[in-house]
Design a protein around this motif. Structure first.
Motif, short mmCIF file in Angstrom:
data_model
loop_
_atom_site.label_atom_id
_atom_site.label_comp_id
_atom_site.label_asym_id
_atom_site.label_seq_id
_atom_site.Cartn_x
_atom_site.Cartn_y
_atom_site.Cartn_z
N ILE A 129 4.67 9.52 6.50
CA ILE A 129 5.44 10.04 5.36
C ILE A 129 6.93 9.92 5.71
CG2 ILE A 129 5.97 12.06 3.96
CD1 ILE A 129 3.14 13.13 4.80
N ALA A 130 7.67 9.20 4.90
CA ALA A 130 9.11 9.05 5.14
C ALA A 130 9.85 9.52 3.89
CB ALA A 130 9.46 7.60 5.46
N TYR A 131 10.59 10.60 4.04
CA TYR A 131 11.29 11.18 2.88
C TYR A 131 12.78 10.84 2.94
CZ TYR A 131 12.63 14.57 6.43
OH TYR A 131 13.13 15.15 7.57
N ASP A 132 13.42 11.02 1.79
CA ASP A 132 14.88 10.96 1.75
C ASP A 132 15.41 12.38 1.76
OD1 ASP A 132 14.96 8.19 1.53
OD2 ASP A 132 15.08 8.20 -0.66
N LEU A 133 16.23 12.71 2.73
CA LEU A 133 16.89 14.02 2.73
C LEU A 133 17.72 14.14 1.45
CD1 LEU A 133 17.45 16.52 4.59
CD2 LEU A 133 19.45 15.29 5.43
N ALA A 134 17.89 15.36 0.94
CA ALA A 134 18.73 15.56 -0.24
C ALA A 134 20.07 14.85 -0.06
CB ALA A 134 18.96 17.05 -0.47
N ARG A 135 20.57 14.21 -1.10
CA ARG A 135 21.83 13.44 -1.13
C ARG A 135 21.68 12.04 -0.54
NH1 ARG A 135 26.39 17.47 -1.24
NH2 ARG A 135 25.40 19.49 -1.15
N HIS A 192 15.02 9.62 8.38
CA HIS A 192 15.98 8.51 8.54
C HIS A 192 17.22 8.99 9.30
CE1 HIS A 192 18.34 10.43 5.35
NE2 HIS A 192 17.20 10.57 4.67
N THR A 193 18.12 8.07 9.59
CA THR A 193 19.36 8.43 10.29
C THR A 193 20.43 8.89 9.29
OG1 THR A 193 20.21 6.16 10.21
CG2 THR A 193 18.89 6.75 12.13
N ALA A 194 21.53 9.40 9.81
CA ALA A 194 22.61 9.93 8.98
C ALA A 194 23.13 8.86 8.02
CB ALA A 194 23.75 10.43 9.86
N GLY A 195 23.40 9.26 6.79
CA GLY A 195 23.99 8.35 5.82
C GLY A 195 23.07 7.22 5.41
N CYS A 196 21.77 7.38 5.59
CA CYS A 196 20.85 6.28 5.30
C CYS A 196 19.69 6.79 4.43
CB CYS A 196 20.38 5.67 6.62
SG CYS A 196 19.88 3.95 6.46
N HIS A 197 18.58 6.09 4.41
CA HIS A 197 17.44 6.54 3.61
C HIS A 197 16.15 5.99 4.18
CE1 HIS A 197 17.31 2.60 1.64
NE2 HIS A 197 18.58 2.72 1.32
N ASN A 198 15.05 6.31 3.50
CA ASN A 198 13.74 6.11 4.13
C ASN A 198 13.30 4.65 4.30
OD1 ASN A 198 13.10 5.55 1.47
ND2 ASN A 198 11.78 7.35 1.17
N HIS A 199 14.03 3.71 3.75
CA HIS A 199 13.65 2.30 3.97
C HIS A 199 13.78 1.90 5.44
CE1 HIS A 199 13.58 0.24 -0.21
NE2 HIS A 199 12.83 1.31 -0.15
N GLN A 200 14.48 2.70 6.22
CA GLN A 200 14.51 2.39 7.66
C GLN A 200 13.12 2.38 8.28
OE1 GLN A 200 17.29 5.44 9.02
NE2 GLN A 200 18.68 3.83 9.66
N PRO A 219 0.81 -1.23 0.00
CA PRO A 219 0.00 0.00 0.00
C PRO A 219 0.84 1.28 0.00
CG PRO A 219 0.06 -0.95 2.19
CD PRO A 219 0.77 -1.93 1.28
N VAL A 220 2.15 1.13 0.16
CA VAL A 220 3.04 2.30 0.22
C VAL A 220 3.28 2.82 -1.19
CG1 VAL A 220 5.31 3.13 0.94
CG2 VAL A 220 4.14 1.38 2.28
N THR A 221 3.18 4.14 -1.35
CA THR A 221 3.45 4.74 -2.65
C THR A 221 4.61 5.73 -2.53
OG1 THR A 221 1.80 6.45 -2.23
CG2 THR A 221 1.09 4.51 -3.47
N GLY A 222 5.29 5.94 -3.64
CA GLY A 222 6.41 6.87 -3.68
C GLY A 222 6.15 8.00 -4.66
N ARG A 223 6.62 9.20 -4.30
CA ARG A 223 6.49 10.37 -5.18
C ARG A 223 7.69 11.27 -5.01
NH1 ARG A 223 0.84 13.61 -5.60
NH2 ARG A 223 1.70 14.26 -7.62
N TYR A 224 7.84 12.17 -5.98
CA TYR A 224 8.84 13.23 -5.85
C TYR A 224 8.14 14.56 -5.71
CZ TYR A 224 12.36 9.93 -7.66
OH TYR A 224 13.19 8.85 -7.84
N VAL A 225 8.74 15.44 -4.93
CA VAL A 225 8.27 16.82 -4.89
C VAL A 225 9.52 17.71 -4.90
CG1 VAL A 225 8.19 16.91 -2.34
CG2 VAL A 225 6.80 18.50 -3.70
N THR A 226 9.47 18.78 -5.67
CA THR A 226 10.62 19.68 -5.75
C THR A 226 10.39 20.88 -4.83
OG1 THR A 226 11.14 19.00 -8.00
CG2 THR A 226 12.03 21.10 -7.27
N ILE A 227 11.37 21.15 -3.99
CA ILE A 227 11.26 22.25 -3.02
C ILE A 227 12.49 23.15 -3.11
CG2 ILE A 227 9.82 20.91 -1.43
CD1 ILE A 227 12.29 20.43 0.32
N PHE A 248 9.75 10.75 -1.51
CA PHE A 248 9.15 10.32 -0.23
C PHE A 248 8.20 9.15 -0.45
CE2 PHE A 248 4.87 12.23 -0.66
CZ PHE A 248 5.08 13.15 -1.69
N LEU A 249 8.08 8.36 0.59
CA LEU A 249 7.14 7.24 0.62
C LEU A 249 6.02 7.61 1.59
CD1 LEU A 249 9.77 4.37 0.96
CD2 LEU A 249 8.35 4.81 -1.06
#
Lengths: 131, 287
Positions: B63-69, B38-46, B6-14, B25-26
């Motif tokens: 809502i779980a996003y990936d920080l830039a980079r 998420h934690t440092a050096g990681c991503h939203n799959h946590q 049921p989880v969906t992913g999208r992009y948003v530009t800010i 973000f998911l």
């Protein structure tokens, strides 16, 4: 430590390492030497391509050819070897940040081999420690 | 029939302080937004298990996003980022989060983050108490020195393995192997961002002497820390919470620094307590 006790531990440590699926799957370049200073005894380990090449217990002064060393009190090593270590005795980072473990020598070598070394360190939970 | 999540992913530009950030973000669920860092050096799959938890997502829009980079969020699109050293600051980080929440038009979101995400949760409570319905700083402290290390990017070592195995014993040994190894795997993917993230975590983030300025009447604070966390110990969390008037602290037993990722079922028990505390505080405010 009696000679036969030391030899039994060496045999077990060698067997656990050389038969470990993870180290054997990822240890093709796991070659280095390190000293485990357990206060009551010192253990020097030579690794070659993922296999234990040699283990010296209480090496003499001219035997010291290790690249990095881990030093802590005997009690700390005994806690490392518990099946489920208590908090802060569950790894080399936690014990060096919060307890008395010191990491010495060429730490770049430790970092270069960190994956396999971490696994081998945790094998102490199965083999126990000779102190 | 395909076995869809049921989880969906999208992009948003800010826009973040002039940086054009295309953020991935998911999300899943309905109700009050629960924004997860998420934690440092990681991503939203946590946050993978929380995102699929029906009991939580029936009441919360997770809502779980990936920080830039990180993960699928690239570095800023409009700058030559490869010509500068990445060092995350508290100013940039908080701007990123508020810009993201504004872009999604979130009303009174609860913000939850772990480690450097927990530290920024404290920063948000201090700087933007009117914009959040509460914060849950996980594995956080007023100050967390000691992890801005050159080893994370040393060219003579395998940075992916140093980062992943370097954080291995931030996790509890009794956490399930498959979850610890999933977390390890994520950490092999983020070594280029890890050290720069830790500039915020261990250097720029310093709320010593400022915690009494956090207004928990406006923005409730519930901190949680695992007892296998050697970086921010339960004592660090408790010390921090004690200095924030009205904040609460929950010690989590048998879990470490990546609780949502290393052992979600155990983490959930504590998370439900935290959400209940925030709900009751919000109820008390509106009553």
């Amino acid at each position: 430590m009696a000679v036969e006790t030391a030899q039994a531990w060496i045999d077990e440590f060698r067997r656990a390492t050389d038969e470990d699926e993870e180290i054997q799957a990822h240890g093709k370049f796991y070659s280095c030497s390190f000293l485990l200073d357990m206060e009551e005894h010192e253990v020097q380990v030579f690794m070659h391509r993922g296999k234990v090449e040699e283990v010296l217990v209480d090496p003499g002064p001219l035997d010291e050819r290790y690249q990095f060393a881990l030093r802590a009190r005997a009690e700390t090593w005994r806690k490392f070897a518990e099946e489920t270590p208590e908090p802060m005795y569950h790894g080399i980072w936690s014990a060096s940040f919060q307890k008395d473990l010191s990491l010495e020598g060429d730490l770049l070598v430790l970092m270069q081999n960190l994956r396999c070394f971490t696994r081998q360190f945790e094998l102490l939970r199965k083999t126990g420690v000779p102190v | 029939m395909a076995n869809f999540s049921p989880v969906t992913g999208r992009y948003v530009t800010i826009d973040v302080m002039g940086d054009e950030c295309k953020v991935f973000f998911l999300e899943n669920g309905e109700g009050q937004p629960l924004v997860c860092q998420h934690t440092a050096g990681c991503h939203n799959h946590q946050w993978r298990d929380l995102l699929e938890d029906e009991e939580i997502t029936k009441n919360y829009r997770v809502i779980a996003y990936d920080l830039a980079r990180h993960g699928k969020s690239d570095p800023p699109k409009n700058k030559e980022w490869w010509k500068e050293e990445y060092k995350l600051t508290a100013d940039y980080y908080t701007e990123f989060i508020t810009a993201f929440c504004d872009a999604l038009e979130l009303e009174a979101p609860i913000f939850m983050g772990s480690s450097f995400g927990g530290n920024v949760a404290l920063q948000l409570a201090l700087r933007h108490p009117d914009r959040f319905g509460g914060v849950i700083p996980v594995e956080a402290a007023d100050y967390s020195p000691g992890f801005f290390l050159d080893w994370w990017q040393h060219p003579h070592a395998n940075a992916a393995q140093v980062c992943a195995s370097g954080v291995w014993d931030l996790m509890a040994p009794q956490s399930p192997d498959e979850d610890r190894w999933a977390t390890w795997f994520y950490y092999t993917q983020g070594s280029e961002a890890f050290k720069g993230d830790l500039y915020f975590y261990s250097v720029d983030h310093d709320l010593r002497g400022k915690l009494d300025q956090i207004d928990t009447e406006k923005c409730p604070v519930v901190m949680m820390t695992g007892d296998y966390d050697y970086l921010t110990t339960p004592e660090d969390g408790q010390r921090t919470a004690k200095q924030i008037k009205g904040a609460e602290f929950i010690e989590m037993n048998g879990i470490g620094h990546f609780p949502m990722s290393e052992n979600y079922p155990l983490f959930k028990e504590y998370l439900e307590q935290a959400l209940q505390k925030i709900e009751s505080k919000a109820g008390a405010r509106t009553a």
